[in-house]
Scaffold this motif. Structure first.
Motif, PDB file in Angstrom:
ATOM      1  N   ARG A 231     104.608  15.884  11.431  1.00  0.00           N
ATOM      2  CA  ARG A 231     105.544  15.233  10.513  1.00  0.00           C
ATOM      3  C   ARG A 231     106.566  14.368  11.246  1.00  0.00           C
ATOM      4  NH1 ARG A 231     106.625  20.795   7.986  1.00  0.00           N
ATOM      5  NH2 ARG A 231     108.421  20.513   9.345  1.00  0.00           N
TER       6      ARG A 231
ATOM      7  N   SER B   3     102.190  21.086  18.079  1.00  0.00           N
ATOM      8  CA  SER B   3     103.111  21.880  17.251  1.00  0.00           C
ATOM      9  C   SER B   3     102.924  21.378  15.826  1.00  0.00           C
ATOM     10  CB  SER B   3     104.556  21.659  17.708  1.00  0.00           C
ATOM     11  OG  SER B   3     105.446  22.303  16.812  1.00  0.00           O
ATOM     12  N   GLY B   4     102.717  22.297  14.894  1.00  0.00           N
ATOM     13  CA  GLY B   4     102.403  21.883  13.525  1.00  0.00           C
ATOM     14  C   GLY B   4     103.412  20.878  12.981  1.00  0.00           C
ATOM     15  N   SER B   5     104.703  21.215  13.112  1.00  0.00           N
ATOM     16  CA  SER B   5     105.729  20.346  12.535  1.00  0.00           C
ATOM     17  C   SER B   5     105.794  18.987  13.237  1.00  0.00           C
ATOM     18  CB  SER B   5     107.094  21.037  12.588  1.00  0.00           C
ATOM     19  OG  SER B   5     107.375  21.455  13.907  1.00  0.00           O
TER      20      SER B   5
ATOM     21  N   ALA C 153     112.286  20.465   7.275  1.00  0.00           N
ATOM     22  CA  ALA C 153     111.322  20.655   6.183  1.00  0.00           C
ATOM     23  C   ALA C 153     112.037  21.007   4.888  1.00  0.00           C
ATOM     24  CB  ALA C 153     110.328  21.744   6.555  1.00  0.00           C
TER      25      ALA C 153
ATOM     26  N   SER D 298     110.347  21.402  19.125  1.00  0.00           N
ATOM     27  CA  SER D 298     108.909  21.237  19.368  1.00  0.00           C
ATOM     28  C   SER D 298     108.337  20.097  18.527  1.00  0.00           C
ATOM     29  CB  SER D 298     108.156  22.539  19.106  1.00  0.00           C
ATOM     30  OG  SER D 298     108.167  22.858  17.731  1.00  0.00           O
TER      31      SER D 298
ATOM     32  N   ARG E 185     101.581  25.166  27.722  1.00  0.00           N
ATOM     33  CA  ARG E 185     101.394  24.607  26.371  1.00  0.00           C
ATOM     34  C   ARG E 185     101.177  23.094  26.430  1.00  0.00           C
ATOM     35  NH1 ARG E 185     105.285  25.965  21.150  1.00  0.00           N
ATOM     36  NH2 ARG E 185     104.244  24.605  19.664  1.00  0.00           N
TER      37      ARG E 185
ATOM     38  N   SER F 267     108.295  30.217  16.524  1.00  0.00           N
ATOM     39  CA  SER F 267     107.482  29.953  15.332  1.00  0.00           C
ATOM     40  C   SER F 267     106.009  30.268  15.557  1.00  0.00           C
ATOM     41  CB  SER F 267     107.589  28.501  14.910  1.00  0.00           C
ATOM     42  OG  SER F 267     108.888  28.050  14.994  1.00  0.00           O
ATOM     43  N   THR F 268     105.502  29.958  16.761  1.00  0.00           N
ATOM     44  CA  THR F 268     104.059  30.136  16.987  1.00  0.00           C
ATOM     45  C   THR F 268     103.651  31.572  16.712  1.00  0.00           C
ATOM     46  OG1 THR F 268     104.148  28.381  18.623  1.00  0.00           O
ATOM     47  CG2 THR F 268     102.202  29.773  18.653  1.00  0.00           C
TER      48      THR F 268
ATOM     49  N   LYS G  38     108.379  24.215   3.368  1.00  0.00           N
ATOM     50  CA  LYS G  38     108.125  24.709   4.721  1.00  0.00           C
ATOM     51  C   LYS G  38     106.652  24.953   5.022  1.00  0.00           C
ATOM     52  CE  LYS G  38     112.638  25.409   5.295  1.00  0.00           C
ATOM     53  NZ  LYS G  38     113.428  24.469   6.111  1.00  0.00           N
ATOM     54  N   TYR G  39     106.355  24.796   6.303  1.00  0.00           N
ATOM     55  CA  TYR G  39     105.063  25.188   6.885  1.00  0.00           C
ATOM     56  C   TYR G  39     105.262  26.591   7.451  1.00  0.00           C
ATOM     57  CZ  TYR G  39     102.404  25.301  11.395  1.00  0.00           C
ATOM     58  OH  TYR G  39     101.665  25.647  12.493  1.00  0.00           O
ATOM     59  N   TRP G  40     104.551  27.574   6.921  1.00  0.00           N
ATOM     60  CA  TRP G  40     104.658  28.925   7.493  1.00  0.00           C
ATOM     61  C   TRP G  40     103.317  29.631   7.340  1.00  0.00           C
ATOM     62  CZ3 TRP G  40     107.693  30.257  11.075  1.00  0.00           C
ATOM     63  CH2 TRP G  40     107.843  31.598  11.438  1.00  0.00           C
TER      64      TRP G  40
ATOM     65  N   ASP H  99     115.395  27.035   8.867  1.00  0.00           N
ATOM     66  CA  ASP H  99     114.114  27.202   9.550  1.00  0.00           C
ATOM     67  C   ASP H  99     114.070  28.579  10.208  1.00  0.00           C
ATOM     68  OD1 ASP H  99     113.020  24.867   8.682  1.00  0.00           O
ATOM     69  OD2 ASP H  99     113.570  23.710  10.450  1.00  0.00           O
TER      70      ASP H  99
ATOM     71  N   HIS I   9     104.156  32.395  12.797  1.00  0.00           N
ATOM     72  CA  HIS I   9     103.061  31.949  11.918  1.00  0.00           C
ATOM     73  C   HIS I   9     101.956  33.003  11.843  1.00  0.00           C
ATOM     74  CE1 HIS I   9     104.516  27.914  11.149  1.00  0.00           C
ATOM     75  NE2 HIS I   9     104.692  27.707  12.429  1.00  0.00           N
TER      76      HIS I   9
HETATM   77  C1  DP6 Z   1     110.146  27.319  10.027  1.00  0.00           C
HETATM   78  O1  DP6 Z   1     105.884  23.634  14.005  1.00  0.00           O
HETATM   79  O2  DP6 Z   1     107.579  25.089  15.164  1.00  0.00           O
HETATM   80  O3  DP6 Z   1     110.392  25.202  11.093  1.00  0.00           O
HETATM   81  O4  DP6 Z   1     103.054  24.887  15.290  1.00  0.00           O
HETATM   82  O5  DP6 Z   1     103.734  27.017  16.349  1.00  0.00           O
HETATM   83  O6  DP6 Z   1     104.882  24.878  16.999  1.00  0.00           O
HETATM   84  P1  DP6 Z   1     104.186  25.665  15.913  1.00  0.00           P
HETATM   85  O7  DP6 Z   1     105.253  25.944  14.790  1.00  0.00           O
HETATM   86  P2  DP6 Z   1     106.412  24.989  14.264  1.00  0.00           P
HETATM   87  O8  DP6 Z   1     106.749  25.702  12.862  1.00  0.00           O
HETATM   88  C2  DP6 Z   1     107.772  25.219  12.059  1.00  0.00           C
HETATM   89  C3  DP6 Z   1     108.251  26.309  11.175  1.00  0.00           C
HETATM   90  C4  DP6 Z   1     109.471  25.984  10.363  1.00  0.00           C
HETATM   91  C5  DP6 Z   1     109.126  25.314   9.039  1.00  0.00           C
HETATM   92  C6  DP6 Z   1     108.766  23.845   9.089  1.00  0.00           C
HETATM   93  O9  DP6 Z   1     109.283  23.094   9.925  1.00  0.00           O
HETATM   94  O10 DP6 Z   1     107.973  23.455   8.217  1.00  0.00           O
END
Ligand code: DP6
Length: 324
Positions: free
Chosen positions: A143, A138-140, A13, A106, A71, A190-191, A16-18, A280, A194
């Motif tokens: 992508r 998994s959120g990422s 990323a 993930s 999961r 990460s789960t 980032k997704y957080w 990350d 978040h």
């Molecule tokens: C810091 O996608 O691993 O890598 O949805 O709980 O599986 P879950 O989380 P995940 O979160 C990624 C967090 C990160 C930032 C990113 O990849 O955007």
């Protein structure tokens, strides 16, 4: 019963997704932008077997039980409920990179699983629908369905929070040189992380500024402007880690060596080398660089005392099914 096999790449990323605004559906607090990592991959096969009384998961050669299997099973339940089919599945998944390398698997894992499972359960999905389903594992992973440079839209509901390509894989030959600092799996996944994001007083400031950073990042990719990209990805990584450090309890993913590498990379850029760092939820440092800078960046990283290995990857494609 037919076996379906899919391959997906992890992604790194830039924005980032957080934090989630809805944890079960993994609706993200902010949009994110990433680059697919073509040199690394997860290969996953799914076979529906009427005789199974529960799902089975084999990961890198070992049969799983407990939270990993749970999961995957919760994820496959979504496919069963959409398709109206009830068979359980045997899932066999292998990573081309060691899990102990601390590279998030993930994203590629749930992207490959989503694609293989969608075929096994005979769902004909568009790329957008597949990205939405992968997101729920998994959120990422949302992508890791599309190719190249990818943006995951925050969206307003389950149906419009998906990822799509914003520039194809051959648009700009950037590289990721990953400096491995530790080879232990991360302590707080990460789960869980978040869920702590909102306990930081800095998360709201990070979110308020997210659209500006997304615009800057998207624009710098489309204009192939490395200096602008470097500034925004380092800022975004630092902001996410500031949130992590100030959440309750605090999460400190950096090690002293991570900080040393970040300093060095910034110095190299001041000296004219096109390189920028991003981290990350772990201590390994991803150094994004231009094709010209790559040989020097990977060499210089490997010379830093304590760096265990340097993994190098170009921009990669999207998830795909392997014909049997
Ligand atoms: C810091 O996608 O691993 O890598 O949805 O709980 O599986 P879950 O989380 P995940 O979160 C990624 C967090 C990160 C930032 C990113 O990849 O955007």
């Amino acid at each position: 019963m037919h076996e379906y096999t899919a391959i997906a790449h992890p992604n790194i990323a830039f924005i980032k997704y957080w934090g989630n605004r809805e944890n079960d559906l993994r609706l993200p607090a902010n949009g994110s932008i990433s680059m697919s990592l073509g040199a690394l991959e997860t290969r996953t096969s799914v076979t529906l077997l009427p005789e199974l009384i529960s799902d089975e998961l084999e990961l890198d050669g070992s049969l799983q039980s407990g939270s990993a299997l749970e999961r995957v099973s919760i994820f496959l339940e979504i496919f069963r409920s959409i398709s109206g089919r009830h068979e359980f599945a045997r899932v066999v998944s292998d990573n081309s990179f060691p899990q102990s390398a601390g590279i998030a698997s993930s994203a590629s894992a749930f992207a490959a699983l989503a694609l293989a499972a969608s075929h096994a359960y005979e769902l004909l999905l568009t790329e957008r629908e597949l990205s939405i389903l992968a997101r729920r594992g998994s959120g990422s992973a949302a992508r890791s369905i599309p190719s190249g440079f990818v943006e995951w839209h925050r969206g307003s509901s389950n149906d419009d929070s998906f990822a799509e390509t914003i520039a194809p894989l051959d648009y700009w030959p950037l590289w990721d040189c990953i400096a491995l600092v530790e080879d232990q799996p991360k302590k707080v996944g990460s789960t869980l992380g978040h869920q702590l994001a909102d306990t930081s007083p800095l998360q709201s400031a990070r979110l308020q500024d997210a659209d500006r950073r997304l615009d800057l990042c998207r624009k710098s990719i489309l204009e192939k402007d490395f200096a602008k990209l470097a500034d925004v990805i380092e800022l975004d990584s630092n902001m996410m880690h500031a949130v992590m450090l100030t959440s309750c309890p605090p999460l400190m993913y950096w090690s002293p060596l991570s900080v040393e590498i970040m300093r060095q990379v910034s110095g190299w850029r001041t000296g004219g080398l096109e390189a920028a760092y991003t981290l990350d939820a772990g201590p390994n440092v991803h150094v994004i660089c231009s094709a010209d800078a790559r040989p020097r960046v990977s060499h210089q990283l490997s010379e830093i005392q304590g760096v265990l290995d340097v993994i190098v990857s170009p921009v990669g494609g999207g998830a795909f099914l392997i014909p049997h």
